[in-house]
Every structure is written in structure tokens, then in C-alpha cells.
Write an enzyme that holds these catalytic residues in place. Structure first.
Site, PDB file in Angstrom:
ATOM      1  N   HIS A 264      -3.162   7.255   2.326  1.00 39.41           N
ATOM      2  CA  HIS A 264      -3.980   5.741   1.896  1.00 39.41           C
ATOM      3  C   HIS A 264      -5.604   5.371   2.673  1.00 39.41           C
ATOM      4  CE1 HIS A 264      -4.028   1.526   0.894  1.00 39.41           C
ATOM      5  NE2 HIS A 264      -3.806   0.856   1.841  1.00 39.41           N
TER       6      HIS A 264
ATOM      7  N   CYS B 293       0.667  -1.022  -0.230  1.00 39.47           N
ATOM      8  CA  CYS B 293      -0.168   0.394  -0.285  1.00 39.47           C
ATOM      9  C   CYS B 293       1.101   1.309   0.035  1.00 39.47           C
ATOM     10  CB  CYS B 293      -0.675  -0.504   1.574  1.00 39.47           C
ATOM     11  SG  CYS B 293      -1.675  -1.459   0.922  1.00 39.47           S
TER      12      CYS B 293
ATOM     13  N   ASN C 101     -10.138  -0.469  -0.939  1.00 34.33           N
ATOM     14  CA  ASN C 101      -8.846  -0.104  -0.470  1.00 34.33           C
ATOM     15  C   ASN C 101      -7.647  -0.567  -2.017  1.00 34.33           C
ATOM     16  OD1 ASN C 101      -6.272  -0.747  -0.450  1.00 34.33           O
ATOM     17  ND2 ASN C 101      -6.292  -1.768   1.609  1.00 34.33           N
TER      18      ASN C 101
END
Ligand code: UT7
Length: 332
Positions: free
Chosen positions: A257, A117, A287
Site C-alpha cells: 500500500h 487502505c 495515497n
């Protein structure tokens, strides 16, 4: 004396596949419900790439084609393509090479960055160094992940979180002080136990057994990852503000994020930022790993003004985490 060169973001673009997987549809697949997903994560839907033989490059290519158009760039002028991904089309060659070929970037070289990520911000920092050297004029950073290819749709703790998407930025030299002004990154390999894909790598190559045991999917100990993510993403975001003498009033946007709305809230809180200064797209995309931050920039591009101070920050598998301070280089 030569002028200091910084790497300015001169354009952003993104792509999400058409198919929308809603919380209501997930309720039919695993034992979950919209209320739980929304209150624990902030996610309402995610986009999924359907169809045979379509990998992460399938989303990166249209994102970059749009980016080339928006920045008026000739593919032959691109020097470098860095693709952040944990779901490359193939183990090798790099997805960046496939993308370069598809867009006609015949003078570019390219490679992938695997930092989960944090992939986009790691890549942004790496790409910036090429621009700052003075030898590279147009560098594309693209984050693209087809998370649906490694998500176990029988595991309710992970399948509700992830989605597919791609986002890209163009970096070009700037001598007026715009662009990437500071960055700080960390990794802690001991965190691998909490978040990884158990098989398919060289430690445990694919076999019938690894497939039968469902070892080719994301394995996540959510509560542990959550604890590390909240602390480290908030700390690094605060630290980068402090070392650049930025007060909350000086920051136009946090670009976090998008893993969990609660992690985003905690980060904003630590930075002293109200939520209207936080880019939030998690409700729409879930996500998307390497793509969350550039997709935020794409969706909020109209709100950004030349000179705005923005802080990009992320936490992910590895563990990896970091933050980047950017002075926005153009008006809508
Ligand atoms: O981007 C990469 C980095 N990743 C992250 O940052 C993710 C970090 N972790 C998280 O975001 C959260 O830990 C999750 C969203 C994954 C899970 O939320 P949580 O609040 O930590 O839930 P939990 O794992 O502590 O589970 C709470 C309860 C459990 O039931 P019991 O044991 O209390 O009876 C779970 O079994 O919720 C249950 N549960 C669910 N219930 C309905 C877990 N998943 C679900 C679900 N629907 N989808």
C-alpha cells in the site's frame, strides 16, 4: 478426488483522472513545500477527479471496461463485483451495484467493502473464497477512492497525502497452483481514534454545525498512525513470507500500500528485499486508499512473469492490515 481450485488474477486495469495536483500547486494552497512533502512521504503529485456529480464509480467504471477488454470477458459472464472504497458514491446503495449496472453485468451481484487502505486486499481475499468454492467463475475486485471528496484542503498534514484513482483485477479459477495462495488479515477497532471521519455517519449525522466545524473530512493523527503502520505492515509481510517458506530471493515483488515511502522502505527492509523488488507509484498518485495496490499491479504488469511470487500488503484506518501471497498467473 477433485482438483484444488485457486483464484488466479487473470488481468489488471486502472484509471486515474486527468487533473494533476503537484506539490508546487499545493504550496499555493497550504503552508508546505516540495522538499518537505518529498522527503517525508515520497509524493510528488496526485490525480484529482474534478467535475460535478462524479463519484468513485466514475473511476471504477473505465478501469473495469478496460479490464473486460484485456481479459476478453463478456459483462454477462461476471458473477460478482466487490468494490473496496471509503468514498462510496452514496452511503447506500453500494457503489458495486452502480458499477455493475453501468458495465452491463446483469448476472452479477455486488457489494462494497469498507476497510480503508486495506480494502483492496481484504476484498481480494473475500473474492478468492468465492472462486475457490467452485461456484463462481469470474469475479471482479475493484478498489476506487475519490479521496479529494473527504480531504480538507486547509489541513496541510492530510491534503498533501491523498489522491484519487481506481484499480481492478479479474479473478478466475485455476487448477495449476497459480493465484492467491495465502492471506492473513487483522483489524484493531481501538485504532479508530487515530484515523476517521468524525461526522456523516449514524453517530454524528450531518448538520449545519458538523459542516461548519469541518467534521466531514479525514481526521488523522499522523505520527500515531505511522508508528502502527510501520510495525504492523512490516511484521505481517515478513510473517506471510516465513509461513510460506519464502526467502527474499524467492519473492519477485512486494506490492505495498502506498501511504508513505518511509513505511514502504521499512517493510521491504524487514523482508530483506532490495528496493528494485518493490512496486512504488506513490510519487505519481499519492495515497489513493483502496486503489494503490491494483494501480501498482497495473503499472508493473509488464515486469511480472508467470510463476512470480508476489506479496501484497497494506495498513490502514480501522486499524486494518494484512498481506496476501499471490503466484502470478500470466506472462506480459
Ligand atoms: O494510508 C492510511 C494510513 N496512513 C498512513 O499510513 C499515514 C501515516 N503517517 C504519515 O505518513 C506521516 O505521519 C505524515 C506524512 C502524515 C506526517 O509526517 P511526519 O514525519 O510524521 O510529520 P509530523 O506529523 O511528525 O510533523 C513534523 C513537523 C511538524 O512541525 P513541528 O511540530 O515539528 O514544528 C508539522 O507541523 O512537520 C510539520 N508538518 C508540515 N510541514 C510542512 C506537517 N505537515 C506538513 C506539511 N508541510 N505538509
Amino acid at each position: 478426488m477433485s482438483e484444488k481450485i485457486t483464484a488466479a488474477i487473470t488481468g489488471v486495469a486502472g484509471y486515474v483522472p486527468d487533473y494533476v495536483l503537484s506539490n508546487a500547486e499545493l504550496e499555493k494552497i497550504v503552508e508546505t513545500n516540495d522538499e518537505w512533502i518529498t522527503s517525508r512521504t515520497g509524493i510528488k503529485q496526485r490525480h484529482i477527479l474534478k467535475g460535478e456529480d462524479k463519484g468513485s464509480s466514475h473511476m471504477a467504471i473505465p478501469a473495469i471496461k478496460e479490464l473486460l477488454q484485456k481479459t476478453n470477458s463478456d459483462p454477462m459472464d461476471i458473477d460478482l463485483i466487490i468494490c473496496a472504497t471509503v468514498t462510496p458514491d452514496f452511503t447506500f446503495p453500494a457503489t458495486a451495484n452502480l458499477i455493475g449496472d453501468a458495465i452491463g453485468a446483469k448476472n452479477a451481484f455486488g457489494y462494497d467493502v469498507n476497510a480503508a487502505c486495506s480494502g483492496f486486499i481484504y476484498s481480494l481475499s473475500t473474492a478468492s473464497r468465492f472462486i475457490e468454492s467452485g461456484r463462481y467463475k469470474k469475479v471482479i475486485v475493484v478498489g476506487s477512492d475519490k479521496m479529494s471528496s473527504i480531504v480538507d484542503y486547509t489541513d496541510r498534514t492530510t491534503c498533501i497525502i491523498f489522491g484519487d484513482g481506481a484499480g481492478a483485477v479479474m479473478l478466475e479459477p485455476n487448477t495449476e497452483g497459480y493465484g492467491v495462495l495465502d492471506d492473513k488479515h487483522f483489524s484493531d477497532g481501538s485504532g479508530w481514534v487515530h484515523l476517521h471521519q468524525k461526522a456523516g455517519g449514524s453517530r454524528k449525522p450531518p448538520t449545519h454545525e458538523t459542516v461548519d466545524q469541518r467534521l466531514h473530512y479525514v481526521y488523522q493523527e499522523g505520527r500515531d498512525v505511522f508508528k502502527f503502520a510501520v510495525k504492523n505492515m512490516a511484521d505481517i509481510s515478513y510473517d506471510i513470507m516465513e509461513r510460506n517458506n519464502l526467502q527474499p530471493d524467492d519473492v519477485a515483488y512486494l506490492v505495498p500500500h502506498q501511504a508513505n515511502k518511509r513505511i514502504i522502505d521499512a517493510t521491504a527492509n524487514r523482508m530483506g528485499l532490495p528496493l528494485d523488488k518493490v512496486m512504488i507509484t506513490i510519487q505519481n498518485y499519492g495515497n489513493t486508499t483502496s486503489a494503490t495496490i491494483p494501480l501498482c499491479l497495473r503499472d508493473y504488469e509488464d515486469k511480472l512473469k508467470k510463476g512470480d511470487n508476489i506479496i501484497l500488503s497494506a495498513f490502514g484506518g480501522g486499524f486494518t492490515w494484512g498481506a496476501v501471497y499471490v503466484k502470478w498467473a500470466y506472462n506480459p
